[in-house]
Design an enzyme around this catalytic site. Sequence first.
Site, PDB file in Angstrom:
ATOM      1  N   ASP A 247       0.823  -1.205   0.000  1.00  0.00           N
ATOM      2  CA  ASP A 247       0.000   0.000   0.000  1.00  0.00           C
ATOM      3  C   ASP A 247       0.864   1.265   0.000  1.00  0.00           C
ATOM      4  OD1 ASP A 247      -2.855   0.859   0.358  1.00  0.00           O
ATOM      5  OD2 ASP A 247      -2.015   1.865   2.108  1.00  0.00           O
ATOM      6  N   GLU A 301       1.887  -0.288  -4.796  1.00  0.00           N
ATOM      7  CA  GLU A 301       0.880   0.676  -5.236  1.00  0.00           C
ATOM      8  C   GLU A 301       1.599   2.009  -5.394  1.00  0.00           C
ATOM      9  OE1 GLU A 301      -3.344   2.678  -3.958  1.00  0.00           O
ATOM     10  OE2 GLU A 301      -1.719   2.423  -2.544  1.00  0.00           O
TER      11      GLU A 301
HETATM   12  O1  TEU Z   1      -4.805   3.981  -1.647  1.00  0.00           O
HETATM   13  C1  TEU Z   1      -3.887   4.967  -1.965  1.00  0.00           C
HETATM   14  C2  TEU Z   1      -4.337   6.185  -2.650  1.00  0.00           C
HETATM   15  O2  TEU Z   1      -3.644   7.154  -2.447  1.00  0.00           O
HETATM   16  C3  TEU Z   1      -5.514   6.338  -3.503  1.00  0.00           C
HETATM   17  O3  TEU Z   1      -5.666   5.411  -4.483  1.00  0.00           O
HETATM   18  C4  TEU Z   1      -6.657   6.559  -2.587  1.00  0.00           C
HETATM   19  O4  TEU Z   1      -7.585   5.541  -2.730  1.00  0.00           O
HETATM   20  C5  TEU Z   1      -7.353   7.866  -2.788  1.00  0.00           C
HETATM   21  O5  TEU Z   1      -8.313   7.716  -3.768  1.00  0.00           O
HETATM   22  C6  TEU Z   1      -6.540   9.068  -3.066  1.00  0.00           C
HETATM   23  O6  TEU Z   1      -7.386  10.151  -3.281  1.00  0.00           O
HETATM   24  C7  TEU Z   1      -4.419   3.027  -0.719  1.00  0.00           C
HETATM   25  C8  TEU Z   1      -5.515   2.010  -0.563  1.00  0.00           C
HETATM   26  O7  TEU Z   1      -5.668   1.303  -1.764  1.00  0.00           O
HETATM   27  C9  TEU Z   1      -6.750   2.697  -0.121  1.00  0.00           C
HETATM   28  O8  TEU Z   1      -7.856   1.848  -0.070  1.00  0.00           O
HETATM   29  C10 TEU Z   1      -6.463   3.282   1.239  1.00  0.00           C
HETATM   30  O9  TEU Z   1      -7.541   4.044   1.670  1.00  0.00           O
HETATM   31  C11 TEU Z   1      -5.203   4.146   1.236  1.00  0.00           C
HETATM   32  O10 TEU Z   1      -4.123   3.578   0.532  1.00  0.00           O
HETATM   33  C12 TEU Z   1      -4.718   4.328   2.636  1.00  0.00           C
HETATM   34  O11 TEU Z   1      -4.237   3.130   3.135  1.00  0.00           O
END
Ligand code: TEU
Length: 601
Positions: A247, A301
């Site tokens: 993440d 990610e």
């Molecule tokens: O997401 C990271 C992230 O920065 C984005 O994709 C986020 O979903 C957001 O839309 C930005 O505006 C990851 C996870 O996939 C997400 O579900 C979590 O909420 C986030 O990290 C925090 O852990």
Amino acid sequence: MNTLIKKTATLRMGWLSAALMAALLSQQAIASETEKTMPKNTAAQSVPGENKWWKEAVVYQVYPRSFNDTNGDGIGDLNGITEKLDYLKTLGVNVIWLSPHFDSPNADNGYDIRDYRKVMKEFGTMADFDRMMAEMKKRHMRLIIDLVVNHTSDENQWFVESRKSKDNPYRDFYIWRDGHNGKEPNNYPSFFGGSAWKLDPQTGQYYLHYFASKQPDLNWDNPKVRADVYDIMRFWLDKGVSGFRMDVIPFISKQPKLPDLPPAALAHPEFVFANGPYVHQYLQEMNREVLSHYDTMTVGEAFGVTPEQAKTFTDPQRHELNMLFNFDLVRLDRDGWRKTDWTLPQLKATYTKIDNAAGDDGWNTSFLSNHDNPRAVSHFGDDGPLWREASAKALATMMMTQRATPFIYQGDELGMTNYPFRRIEDYEDVEVRGQWKDFVVSGKVSAQEYLQNVRQTSRDNARTPMQWNSQANGGFTTGKPWLAVNPDYVQINAASQEHNPDSVYNYYRHLIALRSQTPALIYGKFKDIDPANDKVFAYTRTQDDQRYLVVINFTKQQLKYSLPEGIKINRLALDSGSAHPAKEGATQLALQPWQASIYRL
Ligand code: TEU
Ligand code: CA
């Protein structure tokens, strides 16, 4: 130019310059820190362009909360996943990425971890986890889990200790600062609204949280934090998991001294957050300490990482990660919560850019949705009753034939659609609620404008429960689902598709089988043969003398398509439903609306 377009244009420019700045920052960082300081991993040098199981894998993302509820509490659980393994096996996927399954107070549906060595009680027990993994092993499937270590929950024992006093041994596990003139230490915004700093009355200092205030950021500059994270990784690897989706992993290294963001970067802080000076050093250390001792798949990610920078994470010679999720495609028509437009040539150019950036020895991921993005068919296809199935198949064809490991998000194999959200109360997501405060309650934009946009962009679109059958709640639960089931479950559900040879589900099955048996569709070079065409996406995948052509009609019209000079059909490999697929020697194709075909050349 109307004001909305003008506003979007300025936002976009802000984003671009932020990206540029971040790119510069990172080049510096890579040159000055990583190359000099980090010893190379000499134990397991890998050869560029090597074949790997994780390149050949087809991954299926399970968002456990919404997958399958077996005890009627309205929340999906691990036993629910075990129960559906045969469904996944039949589909043909061989790796499952499980969104966080750890003990959590669920401020962000498990992306806020309280105890990294425990299973979330709503999802079951460690015995359930072990049984699930054993059942996967029996079916020759692998499991990768979600490593969320940029931040923890504020209820994590580390933070409970850390906030107690300035001299607590865990104080430096997090990022604490004094206020600046009675205000936050700097101007960082949180992705979920408001400031990224929260004042903690106990010690009178602020802690940093890029996401919700219940998600304090860990201090990776503290070697004890890193050592503890590595222990957690070993704990799960020793249990038999095959790797991690990591993440927001580029965010772990913070900018030294945490200066204010320049105004242009405020709307897209991810480009600064992803470019801390030590990110590569920490990932190389993680690789040396943990990953190199196991046969793993790792996918970071990479929110805030440009395609050009991706290689600095995934170059096999650098021993960091295997792959990244790049967001240029799923965010092609996005500016934060705002929906913008996209064109087919832009979409194609994005694929080419990402593929070029990977180079011969690099590797990408291919995905059109996940738990943070709208449904693939609603986003890039046509989710109306006429073309939903055809366009879902077209998108599946595109997604499964890239030079990349495909990640199917649960429900996309059924062509599940966005939810018909109406009111703010329909949303559960912490992100939507935070933005509502920042933009609507503050009076910056109208409720109508905000709701119109998030209806298409909200993360909850992908989080509504899986649609298993046409019984109450789509067969997801016998209780009250934690988030409403999409009312279209009556038409769109697994039971009605499993035995229908023309279903989206069965088309996915054929695609997965074809890809798995066809090295050229996995490893072959990608070439867009008609980049300017705004109706048809046509590209070749070539490995030695094996050459494939993929042709996808992105319109709801019948089209005649003439192949570029020198290309002619040998035979059909897979077709999404044309009445008259092209014959050997053909150079002219008659395309049905949203038709997708894969030909051997
Ligand atoms: O997401 C990271 C992230 O920065 C984005 O994709 C986020 O979903 C957001 O839309 C930005 O505006 C990851 C996870 O996939 C997400 O579900 C979590 O909420 C986030 O990290 C925090 O852990
Ligand atoms: Ca349950």
